[in-house]
Design an enzyme around this catalytic site. Structure first.
Site, short mmCIF file in Angstrom:
data_model
loop_
_atom_site.label_atom_id
_atom_site.label_comp_id
_atom_site.label_asym_id
_atom_site.label_seq_id
_atom_site.Cartn_x
_atom_site.Cartn_y
_atom_site.Cartn_z
N GLY A 56 -23.22 -49.71 80.99
CA GLY A 56 -22.71 -48.31 82.21
C GLY A 56 -22.79 -49.83 83.70
N ARG A 112 -36.91 -52.29 63.73
CA ARG A 112 -35.86 -52.37 64.92
C ARG A 112 -36.96 -52.78 66.13
NH1 ARG A 112 -31.88 -48.86 67.66
NH2 ARG A 112 -33.43 -47.14 67.60
N GLU A 119 -29.82 -42.28 59.85
CA GLU A 119 -30.70 -42.04 60.51
C GLU A 119 -32.32 -42.84 60.03
OE1 GLU A 119 -29.04 -40.68 61.87
OE2 GLU A 119 -27.52 -38.31 60.67
N ASP A 132 -25.24 -35.67 59.53
CA ASP A 132 -24.29 -35.73 60.68
C ASP A 132 -23.85 -34.19 61.40
OD1 ASP A 132 -22.65 -38.57 61.12
OD2 ASP A 132 -21.91 -37.66 59.06
N ASP A 182 -25.06 -49.57 66.37
CA ASP A 182 -23.84 -48.76 65.52
C ASP A 182 -22.78 -50.17 66.22
OD1 ASP A 182 -25.24 -46.93 64.44
OD2 ASP A 182 -24.90 -45.61 66.39
N TRP A 209 -34.86 -42.67 63.57
CA TRP A 209 -35.14 -43.15 65.03
C TRP A 209 -34.46 -42.75 65.56
CZ3 TRP A 209 -30.10 -41.56 67.88
CH2 TRP A 209 -29.43 -41.22 66.61
#
Length: 503
Positions: free
Chosen positions: A252, A235, A189, A437, A328, A380
């Site tokens: 999308g 990032r 994370e 998780d 990811d 994040w």
């Protein structure tokens, strides 16, 4: 070729420990879908680029939990079965859509070919698991590996001895699988608390990722953290969010294959996105030509975005700059069907646009290191703080996790020099109970009941074994530990002697 700057692509591969724990949406089906649609094509792309002589193509993080699953004999057999079922489902779709729209008939054929390729790839290159696929790429310098702590805990919430043990165990697991411990990690994370850089330095970690806001958006270079020689990379969200953001992104686009619309008799996904608010029954059939055009358009847009960003940063800082985009791995192919093709187009086009493509290691070697920085507590997640993993919704999980750690550390020390399988197993159960998780699924209301159940299962197993160890019931504890280890679980080599208890 002009020197526009440097681009680093970082992929992070992670799924919770899933085998023997049910089916979709959070069970084995999830693992095998990601395996077939993301890991196989992405590693095939990297392999092909390596055969062309490319080096430092990307930085690839694989969490110890996922690495264990991709090497697990049970999972390998089941994944092979799943691939065969995929091909059978494609045959059924060909019969089902024989008189349907020609696009659906073509889709059935394409699915059958894709399944056939995946089966051949699996039976040749992947037959012994993931590690034999990854290790040659690491040895040849095609990819830079990232590791992480065992079981993917949110490290800032761990007691210091537990945090150190989890990190050392995770790095040792990576070393067993690829022959060396990684020098970089994508922390679970991107969780960070001030001072963790010293944990990293002790464990041999020299670089890690944070989210851009932790650096106030100043992500143009790696930054030494505090007084250490450990560097952090931020990032670049301005670039990263072109692909996928909390609200938008390329996947999308109306032309891309819709992830959420199923043909339930076959389990295939026959529709394109069509429109954000179009109900499933009104979605149009998937058209690969339209999708291919969108891939080209979006790859060109992304390359232009990277070049513009590098030029802007160079003008601001007076030196060639760095852009780090991190995602990811499962986005490419699993969530976004066209993702691997887009990825290949970007990795081939960026060098032609004058951008050096390298790894985090390569960026440091190229001199993309700025002034030291003091990092705030961050992640994040929502708000870029800890609220997803330490918020009111998960206060019960946080309290239970703290209690597990305190009980673990209070256990009487074992016999010096003696390895106790019961202690190994109870530590494993404790670490699985502490996986981040579970809190993520609860906070985001994504299979929350499942997540709470999994956290409780592992916490209860730990408590059961801990009670036996405290009571001196060593034979009973050993039998119970063997039962749990045989049922399911990663890290059979986990050695609890590395965790100091009772001190």
């Amino acid at each position: 070729m002009t020197d526009e700057g440097t681009f680093c692509l970082v992929l992070h591969s992670h799924l919770p420990w899933l085998p023997h724990h049910g089916t979709w949406p959070v069970g084995e089906e999830w693992l095998y879908q990601a395996w077939a649609h993301s890991y196989l094509p992405v590693l095939d792309l990297v392999h092909r680029l390596g055969e062309e002589g490319r080096r430092d193509v990307l930085t690839l993080g694989v969490t110890p939990v996922l690495a264990a699953q991709l090497d697990d004999p049970y999972a390998l057999r089941a994944a092979h079965d799943w691939l065969g079922t995929w091909q059978l489902r494609a045959r059924h779709a060909a019969d089902r859509w024989r008189a349907a729209d020609p696009l659906l008939r073509d889709l059935a054929s394409a699915e059958h070919r894709a399944a056939g390729w995946a089966i051949e790839e699996f039976e040749t290159r992947w037959r012994h698991g993931f590690s034999p696929v990854l290790r040659p790429l690491v040895d040849a310098g095609v990819v830079e590996p990232l590791g992480g702590p065992a079981t993917h805990p949110f490290q800032p919430l761990l007691r210091e001895p537990v945090r150190r043990f989890a990190l050392e165990t995770g790095l040792a697991d990576s070393a067993r699988r690829i022959g060396r411990a990684p020098h970089g990690i994508w922390a679970p994370e991107c969780g960070y608390a001030p001072g963790m850089e010293h944990d990293y330095a002790r464990a041999g970690v020299r670089r890690f990722l944070v989210d851009g806001p932790a650096l106030r958006g100043d992500t143009h270079a790696a930054r030494p953290v505090g007084g250490s020689d450990v560097v952090c990379f931020g990032r670049d969200l301005e670039v990263t969010y072109r692909v996928w953001s909390p609200k938008a992104g390329y996947p999308g686009d109306p032309a891309y294959r819709d992830f959420h619309t199923f043909d339930h008799p076959t389990g295939l996904k026959p529709a394109r996105v069509t429109g954000r608010h179009v109900p499933p029954e009104r979605k149009r059939p998937y058209d690969p030509e339209q999708a291919a055009a969108a891939v080209t358009r979006h790859a060109e847009d992304f390359v232009a975005t990277v070049v513009d960003r590098l030029r802007e940063l160079r003008a601001r800082h007076g030196r060639p700059a760095l852009v780090v985009a991190a995602y990811d791995t499962e986005l490419f192919g699993h969530w976004w069907h066209e993702g691997p093709r887009w990825l290949e187009a970007v990795l081939r086009t960026l060098p032609a646009a004058g951008v050096r493509v390298t790894t985090l290691r390569g960026a440091v070697e190229a001199g993309h290191v700025g002034a030291p920085v003091e990092l705030p507590a961050s992640s994040w997640g929502s708000g870029k703080d800890w609220r997803v993993w330490d918020g009111e919704q998960v206060s019960d999980l946080v309290a239970a996790g703290a209690a597990v750690q305190d009980e673990l550390l209070a256990l009487p020390p074992g016999t010096p020099g003696h390895r106790d399988p019961a202690r190994d197993q109870l530590v494993r159960e404790a670490l699985l109970a502490l996986s981040s998780d579970w809190a993520f699924m609860v906070t985001k209301d994504s299979a929350a009941d499942y997540a709470r159940r999994r956290a409780k299962i592992h916490g209860d197993r730990f408590g059961e074994l801990a009670g036996m160890v405290r009571g001196g019931n060593h034979e009973r504890a050993a039998r119970r530990a063997a039962e749990l280890r045989a049922a399911d679980g990663p890290f059979g080599h986990l050695d609890a002697r590395g965790l100091a208890c009772g001190s």
